[in-house]
Design a protein around this motif. Structure first.
Motif, PDB file in Angstrom:
ATOM      1  N   ILE A 151      -3.590  10.341  37.249  1.00 39.41           N
ATOM      2  CA  ILE A 151      -4.274  11.487  36.651  1.00 39.41           C
ATOM      3  C   ILE A 151      -5.779  11.225  36.627  1.00 39.41           C
ATOM      4  O   ILE A 151      -6.593  12.096  36.949  1.00 39.41           O
ATOM      5  N   LEU A 152      -6.142   9.992  36.269  1.00 38.21           N
ATOM      6  CA  LEU A 152      -7.558   9.633  36.220  1.00 38.21           C
ATOM      7  C   LEU A 152      -8.166   9.722  37.623  1.00 38.21           C
ATOM      8  O   LEU A 152      -9.261  10.247  37.807  1.00 38.21           O
ATOM      9  N   ALA A 153      -7.410   9.237  38.607  1.00 39.38           N
ATOM     10  CA  ALA A 153      -7.904   9.297  39.984  1.00 39.38           C
ATOM     11  C   ALA A 153      -8.090  10.752  40.420  1.00 39.38           C
ATOM     12  O   ALA A 153      -9.093  11.108  41.043  1.00 39.38           O
ATOM     13  N   ILE A 154      -7.126  11.607  40.067  1.00 38.90           N
ATOM     14  CA  ILE A 154      -7.229  13.029  40.420  1.00 38.90           C
ATOM     15  C   ILE A 154      -8.466  13.635  39.776  1.00 38.90           C
ATOM     16  O   ILE A 154      -9.238  14.357  40.408  1.00 38.90           O
ATOM     17  N   ALA A 155      -8.671  13.289  38.502  1.00 37.34           N
ATOM     18  CA  ALA A 155      -9.820  13.844  37.788  1.00 37.34           C
ATOM     19  C   ALA A 155     -11.122  13.384  38.436  1.00 37.34           C
ATOM     20  O   ALA A 155     -12.039  14.180  38.639  1.00 37.34           O
ATOM     21  N   LEU A 156     -11.192  12.107  38.769  1.00 35.07           N
ATOM     22  CA  LEU A 156     -12.416  11.573  39.369  1.00 35.07           C
ATOM     23  C   LEU A 156     -12.708  12.225  40.714  1.00 35.07           C
ATOM     24  O   LEU A 156     -13.825  12.666  40.990  1.00 35.07           O
ATOM     25  N   VAL A 157     -11.673  12.311  41.552  1.00 32.10           N
ATOM     26  CA  VAL A 157     -11.881  12.899  42.874  1.00 32.10           C
ATOM     27  C   VAL A 157     -12.197  14.386  42.742  1.00 32.10           C
ATOM     28  O   VAL A 157     -13.050  14.923  43.453  1.00 32.10           O
ATOM     29  N   GLY A 158     -11.507  15.045  41.798  1.00 36.10           N
ATOM     30  CA  GLY A 158     -11.784  16.459  41.573  1.00 36.10           C
ATOM     31  C   GLY A 158     -13.233  16.681  41.172  1.00 36.10           C
ATOM     32  O   GLY A 158     -13.857  17.674  41.527  1.00 36.10           O
ATOM     33  N   LEU A 159     -13.763  15.720  40.439  1.00 30.55           N
ATOM     34  CA  LEU A 159     -15.131  15.840  39.929  1.00 30.55           C
ATOM     35  C   LEU A 159     -16.160  15.678  41.044  1.00 30.55           C
ATOM     36  O   LEU A 159     -17.115  16.436  41.140  1.00 30.55           O
ATOM     37  N   VAL A 160     -15.982  14.678  41.884  1.00 34.33           N
ATOM     38  CA  VAL A 160     -17.004  14.365  42.873  1.00 34.33           C
ATOM     39  C   VAL A 160     -16.657  14.845  44.276  1.00 34.33           C
ATOM     40  O   VAL A 160     -17.476  14.748  45.180  1.00 34.33           O
ATOM     41  N   GLY A 161     -15.454  15.382  44.463  1.00 33.29           N
ATOM     42  CA  GLY A 161     -15.086  15.891  45.772  1.00 33.29           C
ATOM     43  C   GLY A 161     -14.420  14.837  46.620  1.00 33.29           C
ATOM     44  O   GLY A 161     -14.738  13.652  46.520  1.00 33.29           O
ATOM     45  N   PRO A 162     -13.460  15.270  47.467  1.00 36.24           N
ATOM     46  CA  PRO A 162     -12.701  14.299  48.246  1.00 36.24           C
ATOM     47  C   PRO A 162     -13.469  13.789  49.455  1.00 36.24           C
ATOM     48  O   PRO A 162     -14.035  14.556  50.214  1.00 36.24           O
ATOM     49  N   SER A 163     -13.518  12.479  49.617  1.00 36.98           N
ATOM     50  CA  SER A 163     -14.037  11.839  50.827  1.00 36.98           C
ATOM     51  C   SER A 163     -13.522  10.414  50.780  1.00 36.98           C
ATOM     52  O   SER A 163     -13.059   9.957  49.736  1.00 36.98           O
ATOM     53  N   VAL A 164     -13.583   9.705  51.903  1.00 34.85           N
ATOM     54  CA  VAL A 164     -13.061   8.340  51.942  1.00 34.85           C
ATOM     55  C   VAL A 164     -13.739   7.496  50.861  1.00 34.85           C
ATOM     56  O   VAL A 164     -13.100   6.767  50.102  1.00 34.85           O
ATOM     57  N   LYS A 165     -15.062   7.666  50.757  1.00 38.15           N
ATOM     58  CA  LYS A 165     -15.831   6.873  49.806  1.00 38.15           C
ATOM     59  C   LYS A 165     -15.382   7.170  48.365  1.00 38.15           C
ATOM     60  O   LYS A 165     -15.077   6.263  47.590  1.00 38.15           O
ATOM     61  N   ASN A 166     -15.332   8.463  48.049  1.00 35.01           N
ATOM     62  CA  ASN A 166     -15.006   8.839  46.676  1.00 35.01           C
ATOM     63  C   ASN A 166     -13.585   8.443  46.290  1.00 35.01           C
ATOM     64  O   ASN A 166     -13.330   8.016  45.168  1.00 35.01           O
ATOM     65  N   VAL A 167     -12.663   8.606  47.244  1.00 35.71           N
ATOM     66  CA  VAL A 167     -11.277   8.235  46.961  1.00 35.71           C
ATOM     67  C   VAL A 167     -11.193   6.733  46.701  1.00 35.71           C
ATOM     68  O   VAL A 167     -10.537   6.285  45.752  1.00 35.71           O
ATOM     69  N   SER A 168     -11.911   5.943  47.518  1.00 33.27           N
ATOM     70  CA  SER A 168     -11.892   4.490  47.324  1.00 33.27           C
ATOM     71  C   SER A 168     -12.438   4.127  45.952  1.00 33.27           C
ATOM     72  O   SER A 168     -11.863   3.305  45.230  1.00 33.27           O
ATOM     73  N   ILE A 169     -13.559   4.744  45.599  1.00 31.39           N
ATOM     74  CA  ILE A 169     -14.163   4.438  44.299  1.00 31.39           C
ATOM     75  C   ILE A 169     -13.207   4.824  43.175  1.00 31.39           C
ATOM     76  O   ILE A 169     -12.989   4.059  42.225  1.00 31.39           O
TER      77      ILE A 169
END
Lengths: 306, 586
Positions: A151-169
């Protein structure tokens, strides 16, 4: 999510067993001995190695451009030209799975690196300084642990937008808290060792002590925990991609290959979902088996048994 | 089978005895009036002097009986209808707002059109049948065009607002129509209806059941606009409050019950609907199911009664498989249907797409043949108006793929092999964005253009890109177009159009858009619209790629269902005519 939780549980068990096991003496074991003692672990290691090799040489073993559409070969089955068939754009599924290995490994390496770096740093600082620093850092970790990982990962990616970098972070940020806990324990006991006191008496500052005397003694634990993390990272990446929050199209990732189109076309074209699904299962299994075996051989209390 | 019922119904409508007598009586009165010399001047230019679709409308239904009785009688096509059951719709995109004057996403339209009525209704499918007829089949029981500028609507007398606070079941009157039209043509920049209703000069309600609308200029699309999906009639008690986005109180067949965000919208049958006996479903549940796999599973499991769509998200071969798996289904296939046009959509104010040559590089560079092959059986070229409609261009009107020309255009614009063009298409996960973009990315490769895909959150895409944001280069998606060229083109490509999201400006296009607006003669208007489309294709604010066609399955227990759920905007209003037999047990 369940995977993360179970990993977290494993980590805790590991922590209990390894608090006395810093400075593991029997490292490195010979590969042969490892294989004999831990055949399952060796199998997992072989899969892991195969993944790394596949990811490393993916441009050469892929038979087609993974994103190239082919209007004449839409949804073709398995054949000599297309080992794993083609998808609804006429793209070669085999090549996409191969490229997906790279994408998965890229995300998992970066995320595990981020998670390990932050987790270790917090764990060492917190254990070494204790007191107020420990209190603040560990409550922060508590707060982070209170979120369900995915859920936290979904929230983070939702916040900053999906990309390889953002997903990794995002995955890295999800995995660091439990690692910091695991690290903090051994650091507490190392801190009380005479050689730390000796180092301090020679005038070494805290930074030097942490880097030169504490860190080398917890490296083994960090390596073991991180290995098991790779599997979880790949699983989270696949889950995010499945939900449409992974690296954006046309990047071939196993999770995105499984999502949307593939699932419902399964009746017509089973190969669309089967191969990426099988790849995820195999690799996660491989990392987990390897990680477990590694943990066992590094734990002196378990060594020699099994 | 459902189609048969549909046409039988309309053929009977035109020869209904009551209408015939009433029409005769009206004609006789007019004759007597003329003989007595009571009427003179320009007001006497009645609709009968017009040609084309409006004349057909006037000829078939305009002199409708002044009472609402004719509409209240059960339609013969509905004689076997059974009441009961819950109708489940799986909607891919959640409504953004239930205020159709402001929102026109598929989910928003679908939900609001269960609750609200319009003045008129389109009687014919503009794709399957080339005529366009707007009939007084909803809140207007009859209408006539008095002269080029004036329209008179007589309203049904037994319509009531839903018995929900704050409207509380009050009687529907002409004042509500006046209010709604004034709202639609208001100054609020958020109004999607603004451009289309702007030609209206004034709206009068001489008595509670008559509305007279005067336009500032001859407006050929007026009936199309009055019968358009978004022209819903709303009560002022609700429409003046912010509640209007999350709540709906209409005169329509279903009463809005609740909206659980991300889950479902619930509707109940309106027992006081002005067509007695209708609707037939007791409840309608519109579930929000963005995942295609879940929608498919629901259809297979018998939880929903309609399923289908367009390739490549739903390849036609999978629809054949579904037919084998679920045998009791009807199939409706459509070529060039209005919802399935895919396009590249440019921000014409920002680099690099402020340069017409770069836009044209896409027009000439895209490999249409490959795209048509990937989309499969029903695919054809797409244009500003669907090719299958009366307004559509022909395949031959479009430039063929010419990679060399595309490269030359790029070079002229300053993008050479050393300095190749790299653009970013900002897309949503919905509206076929990923599918269209991935294909576009590949078909533009031979031209030497790199298209990067930036997928953002759906709502962000609507507000930042599709709604006329400035901070994007281009987007690519599957779009639907509209039955009337004024509706389909004016708002999008006129300099002052309220949905001019590409920020396109052309004095020539503006002139043609104004010209077609005032042209009542269908043939003459077709010519103008054709010139306009050729200009748009060449100027390329959008590059229309391929119309994929749609294929839809519906369970046989769903009767009188005749149109694509998404393929035809009009179909949203047809749920009141559908029923289950046998009624599914849920």
């Amino acid at each position: 999510m369940a995977a993360i939780d179970s990993i977290a549980r494993d980590d805790r068990a590991l922590f209990e067993r390894t608090t006395t096991a810093y400075g593991v003496a029997a490292w490195p074991l010979s590969v042969l001995r490892f294989c004999r003692r831990k055949p399952l672990g060796a199998f997992g290691g072989a899969i892991t190695l195969a993944l790394i090799v596949m990811a490393a040489i993916h441009p050469w073993i892929a038979t087609y451009d993974p994103n190239a559409i082919n209007p004449n070969e839409v949804l073709h089955g398995l054949s000599g030209q297309h080992y794993f068939g083609t998808d609804n754009y006429g793209r070669d599924v085999y090549s996409r799975v191969v490229y997906g290995a790279w994408a998965s490994l890229e995300v998992s390496i970066v995320s595990v690196a981020i998670g390990t770096a932050i987790g270790t740093a917090i764990g060492v600082l917190s254990g070494y300084f204790g007191g107020a620093v420990d209190m603040v850092l560990q409550r922060f970790v508590d707060a982070t642990l209170a979120f369900p990982g995915l859920i936290l990962a979904i929230a983070l990616v939702g916040l900053v937008g999906p990309s390889v970098k953002n997903v990794s972070i995002a995955i890295g940020l999800v995995t660091f808290p439990s690692l910091s806990r695991i690290v903090r324990g051994p650091v507490l006991s190392i801190k009380a060792q005479p050689y730390i006191e000796a180092a301090r008496s020679t005038g070494a500052n805290s930074l030097r002590i942490m880097l030169r005397h504490v860190l080398p003694n917890i490296v083994a634990i960090v390596i073991v925990v991180s290995t098991a993390r790779f599997g979880a990272a790949i699983l989270v990446e696949s889950s995010l991609s499945f939900l449409g929050l992974g690296p954006p199209p046309p990047t071939a990732t196993w999770g995105s290959m499984l999502s949307g189109d593939a699932i419902y076309i399964m009746q017509t074209a089973w190969w669309l979902a089967f191969f990426p699904g099988a790849a995820i299962t195999l690799v996660v299994l491989g990392f987990n088996l390897f990680g477990d075996a590694l943990r066992d051989v590094m734990d002196p209390r378990l060594r020699g048994r099994s | 089978m459902a189609e048969d019922n549909y046409w039988r119904r309309y053929s009977r409508r035109t020869v209904r005895r009551r209408s015939f007598i009433a029409g005769g009586a009206a004609g006789l009165t007019a004759l007597m009036a003329a003989a007595a010399g009571c009427s003179s001047g320009k007001n006497n230019t009645t609709a009968s002097t017009n040609t084309g679709s409006n004349a057909r409308v006037a000829g078939t239904v305009a002199p409708a009986p002044p009472t609402a009785q004719a509409l209240a009688t059960a339609d013969p096509a509905l004689a076997n209808a059974k009441r009961g059951g819950t109708f489940n719709i799986d909607q891919a995109d959640e409504p953004i707002s239930l205020d159709n004057h402001r929102q026109e996403t598929p989910g928003s339209i679908q939900a609001a059109n269960l609750v609200y009525n319009h003045l008129l209704r389109r009687a014919e499918d503009f794709v399957a049948a080339p005529g366009i007829i707007y009939v007084s089949d909803e809140l207007a029981s009859g209408w006539e065009q008095i002269d080029k500028l004036t329209y008179r609507f007589s309203l049904v007398k037994n319509a009531k607002w839903h018995n929900v606070a704050p409207v509380n079941g009050r009687v529907f009157t002409a004042d509500d129509v006046k209010y709604s039209i004034d709202r639609m043509r208001g100054s609020d920049p958020e109004l999607r209806t603004r451009s289309a209703w702007a030609p209206v000069d004034k709206v009068e309600a001489p008595d509670p059941y008559t509305v007279v609308v005067t336009t500032k200029q001859p407006y050929a699309a007026f009936t199309a606009i009055a019968g358009h999906t978004w022209s819903i009639i709303m009560p002022r008690e609700l429409a003046d409050t912010p509640d209007v986005n999350r709540k709906a109180i209409g005169t329509g067949p279903f009463i809005f019950k609740d909206w659980q965000s991300g889950v479902a919208l619930h509707f109940d049958r309106n027992p006081d609907y002005f067509r007695s006996g209708q609707p037939f479903f007791d409840h309608v549940v519109m579930r929000v199911v963005p995942d295609l796999g879940a929608r498919t599973a629901n259809f297979r499991a018998g939880e929903t009664d309609i399923w289908g769509g367009s390739p490549p998200t739903i390849p036609f071969s999978t629809i054949d498989d579904m037919k084998n798996a679920v045998p009791d289904v009807n199939e409706i296939k459509r070529t060039g249907s209005n919802n399935s046009g895919t396009k590249a959509f440019f921000n014409t104010t920002a680099a690099p797409f402020n340069d017409k040559r770069v836009r044209q590089a896409f027009l000439y560079g895209a490999d249409y043949d490959s795209m048509i092959k990937i989309f499969g059986g029903l695919a054809q070229r797409a244009g500003p108006m669907p090719l299958a409609s009366v307004w559509g261009l022909k395949e031959a009107d479009f430039p063929k793929t010419d990679v060399a020309k595309a490269k030359a255009l790029l070079e002229a614009a300053g993008y050479t092999a050393d300095k190749p063009l790299r653009v970013k298409t900002t897309i949503s996960r919905q509206y076929a964005g990923p599918a269209v973009s991935q294909i576009l990315q590949q078909v533009m490769k031979p031209v030497g253009v790199t298209v990067d895909i930036d997928q953002i959150e759906d709502t962000a895409w609507i507000t930042q890109v599709y709604r006329g944001g400035q901070n994007y280069q281009m987007t690519s998606f599957g779009d639907w177009s509209w039955e009337d060229p004024d509706r389909g083109l004016y708002a999008y490509f006129h300099t002052d159009g309220n949905a001019n999201n590409t920020h396109y400006t052309s004095t020539q296009a503006d002139a043609l858009l104004e010209q077609q607006r005032g042209e009542f003669d269908v043939e003459a208007r077709k010519k103008i619209v054709r010139d306009l489309q050729l200009l748009l294709v060449d100027d390329a604010p959008n590059v229309w790629l391929v119309s994929t066609g749609t294929d839809e399955l519906s369970r046989k227990r769903l009767h009188n269902y005749k149109q694509m759920q998404m393929g035809n905007q009009n179909s949203y209003r047809e749920w009141e005519n559908c029923w289950f037999d046998p009624i599914p047990s849920t």
